[in-house]
Scaffold this active site. Structure first.
Site, mmCIF file in Angstrom:
data_model
loop_
_atom_site.group_PDB
_atom_site.id
_atom_site.type_symbol
_atom_site.label_atom_id
_atom_site.label_comp_id
_atom_site.label_asym_id
_atom_site.label_seq_id
_atom_site.Cartn_x
_atom_site.Cartn_y
_atom_site.Cartn_z
ATOM 1 N N HIS A 100 -7.327 -8.493 -2.305
ATOM 2 C CA HIS A 100 -8.640 -7.897 -2.071
ATOM 3 C C HIS A 100 -8.616 -6.421 -2.434
ATOM 4 C CE1 HIS A 100 -6.346 -7.193 1.620
ATOM 5 N NE2 HIS A 100 -7.015 -6.053 1.696
ATOM 6 N N ARG B 270 -2.795 -11.815 3.774
ATOM 7 C CA ARG B 270 -4.127 -11.440 3.320
ATOM 8 C C ARG B 270 -4.332 -11.904 1.878
ATOM 9 N NH1 ARG B 270 -7.543 -7.989 4.727
ATOM 10 N NH2 ARG B 270 -8.805 -9.760 4.158
ATOM 11 N N HIS C 192 -10.592 -2.905 -1.155
ATOM 12 C CA HIS C 192 -11.484 -2.324 -0.152
ATOM 13 C C HIS C 192 -12.535 -1.468 -0.858
ATOM 14 C CE1 HIS C 192 -8.921 -3.244 3.423
ATOM 15 N NE2 HIS C 192 -7.965 -3.249 2.513
ATOM 16 N N TYR D 137 0.840 -1.195 0.000
ATOM 17 C CA TYR D 137 0.000 0.000 0.000
ATOM 18 C C TYR D 137 0.876 1.246 0.000
ATOM 19 C CZ TYR D 137 -4.222 -2.637 1.251
ATOM 20 O OH TYR D 137 -5.294 -3.493 1.260
ATOM 21 N N TYR E 206 -0.530 -9.850 0.660
ATOM 22 C CA TYR E 206 0.522 -9.269 1.495
ATOM 23 C C TYR E 206 0.528 -9.913 2.877
ATOM 24 C CZ TYR E 206 -3.306 -6.160 3.129
ATOM 25 O OH TYR E 206 -4.479 -5.652 3.610
HETATM 26 FE FE LIG Z 1 -6.117 -4.448 2.743
#
Ligand SMILES: [Fe+3]
Lengths: 218, 251
Positions: free
Chosen positions: B168, B165, B170, B116, B155
Site C-alpha cells: 500500500h 499488510r 499512504h 520503512y 510487510y
Molecule cells: Fe504502511
C-alpha cells in the site's frame, strides 16, 4: 399491481418497471442527485513522520510575530498512556477573526505571516503549535462564536481522524454565548477549554477514559 | 468553486455544506480486529458540528510545500531505488465530479522489501540507500496528479498471528476546506493479503474497491514502468440556498 407495469419484465412491479417514462429509464434525467462516492479513510499508521513532517509544520504563524503563543497539550489513550506516534493539525482564524482563505466572505486574513494551519507530531505524547490567539468568528446567523481552534488528531489505531475544538479559559463571556459550547454539558465543555500557561495555552486530549475529550462529527 | 455568498443582512452568511457519506460507506474510527483501535478510538458518539466558517475554509497549501524531484521517489541520494518501477496517477475530484485543482497530495510508503525508513521499523528487511519513501505533488488545473515510485513490498506486523499488510501507499490530501481533509491508503489490485488485513477490511465492503488502484496498460511505459490509476474523491459542497428553488422545468 399497477396497469402500467410491463408484463414483459420478469418480477416487474411498481418499483422496478423499466419501461420508458418510468423514473428508472428513458427520461434522460436522473431522479436524484448524482454524486461520486468518496474515498474511504485509513489510519496514518506508525510511520506518518516519513510523509507528514514539515520543518515549519508547527508554525501557524511566522516565528517572531508579535503576540505569538504556543498551544500545547498531551494526547493520551484509554490507559492514560501518552500517544507518542500521533499528529495534531490545527486550523483557526487570526486575531481579527478572519481566515487565511479565499472562501472567507469577509475577505482573507491580512495578518502578515499568518497561515492559520499548524501540524505537530506528538513525540513524547505532546503537540505544540506556534500561533496567534484567534478572535471571535461570526456564526453565520448574526451571532458570534467564541475564539476557537479546530483540531484534527491522527494516529496509529485511529482509522479516521478525530476532530475537536480548543476554546480559551479567559474568554468566559464569549464561551457562555458560543453556539457549540452551549449545546454541551458542563463536564463536556471542560474538555475543550484550554488554560493559560507561561507561553500560551494548554489543552490535553483524552482519546478515551473518564475525561474523554468531546469529538465532533463534521 | 466557492459556493460562498454573503447576503449582507447583518452578518448572516450562506455557507456551503460539505456532504458527508453515510456511516455505512465510511471507514469507522474503530474496528475491533485492528487491535490498536481498542485503547485509542474514542468510545463516545461524536457530537454533530454544523459547518460554519472554520469548517468551510482550510489551509491554502501549494507549490511552496513541494521540492523539485518530490514527484519521483525513485531517485534519491544520487541513485536509483531498487524495485518494480511504477507510475501512480489519477485525479482528485469532489463528490460532485468537479476536479480539485491545486490540492496538496503527500505520500509515504515502504521500500520494495517492505521496510520503512523509520526508527521504529526494525524488521529484518534491507533498507535501500536510494529510497526514502516520501513524495509530494500539487494537482494541476484538472485535478490530476502523478508520482513515479517503486511498488512497495508487503510487510509483517504484530496485530495477529502471521499478520501481513498488503502492499500500500499512504496518501494525505487537503482539498480547500477543513471538512475535506483525508488521510488514506492506496492498495494494488488482487492482492492475496486483503482477506487477512483488518485495516483493509475495516472499510465497509461496498467501499473497498475505492481504495484499490487499477492497472492501466495505456499508461504503462514501454521498457520503463507499469501504470496504476487511482482517482481520489473528496467530499463535495452541497447546493447553496440560491440553487434550491428548482421547479423541474428544463429548457
Ligand atoms: Fe504502511
Amino acid at each position: 399491481m399497477s396497469e402500467h407495469v410491463s408484463p414483459l419484465v420478469r418480477d416487474a412491479d411498481g418499483t422496478n418497471d423499466r419501461r420508458p417514462g418510468t423514473p428508472r429509464r428513458g427520461s434522460g434525467f436522473l431522479d436524484g442527485p448524482h454524486r461520486l462516492p468518496t474515498t474511504p479513510s485509513a489510519t496514518v499508521g506508525p510511520y506518518l513522520a516519513i510523509g507528514l513532517t514539515w520543518p515549519d509544520g508547527a508554525d501557524a504563524v511566522a516565528p517572531g510575530t508579535t503576540g505569538e503563543i504556543w498551544l500545547r497539550g498531551t494526547v493520551r489513550d484509554g490507559n492514560g498512556d501518552v500517544v507518542p506516534d500521533g499528529m495534531v493539525e490545527s486550523w483557526q482564524a487570526d486575531p481579527a477573526g478572519r481566515f487565511a482563505h479565499p472562501d472567507d466572505p469577509r475577505g482573507s486574513s491580512s495578518t502578515a505571516g499568518f497561515r492559520g494551519f499548524g501540524r505537530s507530531a506528538t513525540p513524547g505524547g505532546e503537540y505544540a503549535i506556534r500561533t496567534l490567539k484567534p478572535g471571535a468568528v461570526p456564526d453565520g446567523e448574526g451571532g458570534w462564536q467564541a475564539p476557537h481552534v479546530d483540531l484534527s488528531v491522527f494516529a496509529r489505531g485511529l482509522l479516521d481522524r478525530v476532530v475537536t475544538r480548543v476554546y480559551f479559559a479567559d474568554e468566559a463571556e464569549a464561551n457562555a454565548a458560543d453556539p457549540v459550547l452551549s449545546g454541551l454539558t458542563e463536564q463536556q465543555r471542560a474538555t475543550l477549554v484550554a488554560r493559560p500557561t507561561d507561553d500560551g495555552y494548554r489543552l490535553d486530549i483524552h482519546l478515551q477514559g473518564a475525561d474523554e475529550t468531546v469529538f465532533f462529527a463534521v | 468553486m466557492t459556493g460562498t455568498t454573503s447576503s449582507g443582512d447583518g452578518g448572516r452568511l450562506a455557507l456551503p455544506r460539505y456532504v458527508r457519506e453515510d456511516a455505512g460507506a465510511r471507514t469507522p474510527v474503530a474496528f475491533p480486529d485492528y487491535r490498536s483501535t481498542g485503547l485509542r478510538a474514542p468510545l463516545r458518539t461524536p457530537v454533530d458540528l454544523p459547518h460554519r466558517l472554520t469548517e468551510i475554509t482550510g489551509p491554502v497549501l501549494g507549490e511552496d510545500r513541494v521540492a523539485p524531484g518530490d514527484a519521483d521517489l525513485t531517485l534519491r541520494a544520487g541513485g536509483e531505488a531498487q524495485g518494480q518501477r511504477i507510475n501512480v496517477f489519477g485525479r482528485v475530484l469532489d463528490s460532485d465530479g468537479r476536479p480539485v485543482p491545486g490540492a496538496l497530495v503527500e505520500v509515504w510508503q515502504a521500500n520494495a522489501a517492505g521496510r520503512y525508513r523509520h526508527v521504529v521499523d526494525n524488521w529484518p528487511a534491507p533498507l535501500d540507500p536510494h529510497f526514502d519513501g516520501l513524495g509530494r505533488v500539487v494537482t494541476d488545473e484538472l485535478g490530476r496528479y502523478e508520482f513515479t515510485t517503486i511498488k512497495p513490498g508487503a510487510y509483517p506486523w504484530g496485530n495477529h498471528h502471521n499478520a501481513w499488510r498488503p502492499a500500500h501507499i499512504h496518501f494525505s490530501l487537503f482539498g480547500r476546506a477543513f471538512t475535506q481533509r483525508v488521510v488514506t491508503q492506496m492498495y494494488f489490485p488482487d492482492d492475496p493479503l486483503f482477506g487477512q488485513d483488518p485495516i483493509f477490511n475495516a472499510i465497509p465492503p461496498a467501499a473497498r474497491h475505492r481504495a484499490v488502484a487499477t492497472f492501466d496498460l495505456d499508461r504503462t511505459q514501454p521498457d520503463w514502468a507499469l501504470g496504476f490509476r487511482w482517482d481520489i474523491v473528496l467530499r463535495g459542497a452541497d447546493q447553496t440556498p440560491f440553487e434550491t428553488d428548482d421547479d423541474g422545468d428544463v429548457a
